[in-house]
Design an enzyme around this catalytic site. Structure first.
Site: not given
Ligand code: FMN
Length: 338
Positions: A17-18, A104, A230-231
């Site tokens: 989720p982002m 969050c 995510g990213r």
């Molecule tokens: C732009 C952005 C928005 C995000 N929004 C949410 C969100 O709405 N809910 C959530 O649980 N995590 C949110 N995250 C966190 C990501 O879901 C994830 O846990 C975090 O980026 C680490 O994973 P990654 O290293 O694969 O990016 C967000 C991250 C980014 C970069």
């Protein structure tokens, strides 16, 4: 009755989720390039979900279509009664599962006792899980959280979450304090996965995964059932497929596609400036990227950004297939209170 998570073959992949990223258009876009087994919506406030009139931005966040299934709606909130009613609504709207955000770090979320603030309030977290389960009435519940607040407290915090028996634990391997500034602690994720399995709960690991190969390797090494990315999807919608490296032209074409799908679907109902967060990721790593990125960031509309890309392709002597807007394959379910 078995729920959809239990039918997935490990290791399965999940689109994270982002907020302001993973809307219905972005999810469709990613699904056309590579296929995660599960997708999540952006997060939504339980309070807003229960308001008499749902704001337009929330209706946008709730939109999804059949071809995205299984799709999980993520919510945040701190009041068990609101969590219960939100879970009932999520079920009625036809989602395949619900997730409670307990990670969050945004102050606007934490101020209300939601998101990562729940790591410091385990009994409230447990009450929220129980309320959600009652409202979901058999639909699976996941909890997405971190490994601690100020410091790592994986065993105690995850133990408290597991005692309330969610169906799935999604663990981002960093503390609240660490935000995203240090490498994810996959050893802690491994510890949590063992605890989850002892409690009969599935575990999804999250943090710093940038390819399917890496995800499969980490799932094996750290004992998780699934991996959430995510990213890693920024600039790389192929990330869920094997061998996702692509040429500059292919990446820029994908960016043109994303811009076209976004503006074609949302038209004027969503600000296309939010596309700008993707530009850098698509142009990064190539010799001309700083100049091209500058020109893209200076564009005042989606149309101008496409023109900039077309001019760049022309300059390079590459063909530029005009991107086409493809409406989503089935009618969207536009969520309402009806
Ligand atoms: C732009 C952005 C928005 C995000 N929004 C949410 C969100 O709405 N809910 C959530 O649980 N995590 C949110 N995250 C966190 C990501 O879901 C994830 O846990 C975090 O980026 C680490 O994973 P990654 O290293 O694969 O990016 C967000 C991250 C980014 C970069």
């Amino acid at each position: 009755m078995r729920h959809f998570w239990q039918h997935l073959k490990p290791p399965f992949f999940v689109l994270a989720p982002m907020a302001d990223v993973t809307d219905v258009v972005f999810r469709h876009f990613v699904l056309r390039y590579s296929r995660p087994e599960v997708v999540y919506t952006e997060f939504m406030a339980t309070k807003a979900l229960l308001a008499r009139t749902i704001p337009a931005s929330l209706r946008q966040a709730l939109s999804f279509s059949e071809s995205e299934r299984p799709i999980v709606a993520q919510v945040f909130g701190a009041e068990p009664a609101e969590m219960f009613a939100s879970a009932q609504l999520i079920r009625r709207l036809g989602f395949d599962g619900m997730d409670i955000n307990m990670g969050c770090p945004d102050r606007r979320v934490e101020r209300h006792g939601a998101g990562a603030a729940l790591i410091r309030d385990p009994s409230r977290a447990q009450a929220l899980i129980q309320a959600a389960k009652a409202g979901l009435d058999g639909l699976p519940l996941s909890v997405k959280t971190r490994i601690g607040y100020h410091s790592m407290e994986t065993a105690a915090w995850i133990g408290a979450v597991l005692a309330a028996q969610p169906d799935v634990l999604v663990l981002h391997g960093r503390t609240r304090q660490e935000l995203s500034a240090v490498p994810a602690h996959w050893d802690e994720i491994a510890l949590a996965a063992r605890l989850a399995h002892d409690a009969g709960v599935l575990c999804v690991g999250n943090g710093d995964i940038h390819s399917r190969e890496q995800g499969e390797d980490y799932a094996r090494r750290f004992g998780v059932d699934g991996v959430m990315i995510g990213r890693g999807v920024f600039g790389n919608p192929w990330v869920f497929a094997p061998h996702a490296d692509r040429s500059e032209a292919e990446k820029l074409q994908a960016l043109a596609d994303l811009i076209t799908q976004f503006s074609g679907f949302w038209q004027t109902t969503k600000n296309d400036q939010s596309l700008k967060k993707h530009f850098k990721a698509y142009v990064a790593g190539f010799p001309s990227s700083p100049a091209l990125c500058g020109r893209l960031l200076a564009s005042r509309s989606a149309g101008e950004a496409i023109d900039t890309l077309a001019a760049y392709f022309h300059h390079q002597g590459w063909p530029f297939p005009e991107p086409v807007y493809r409406p989503t394959p089935e009618p969207l379910i536009h969520a309402t209170h009806a």
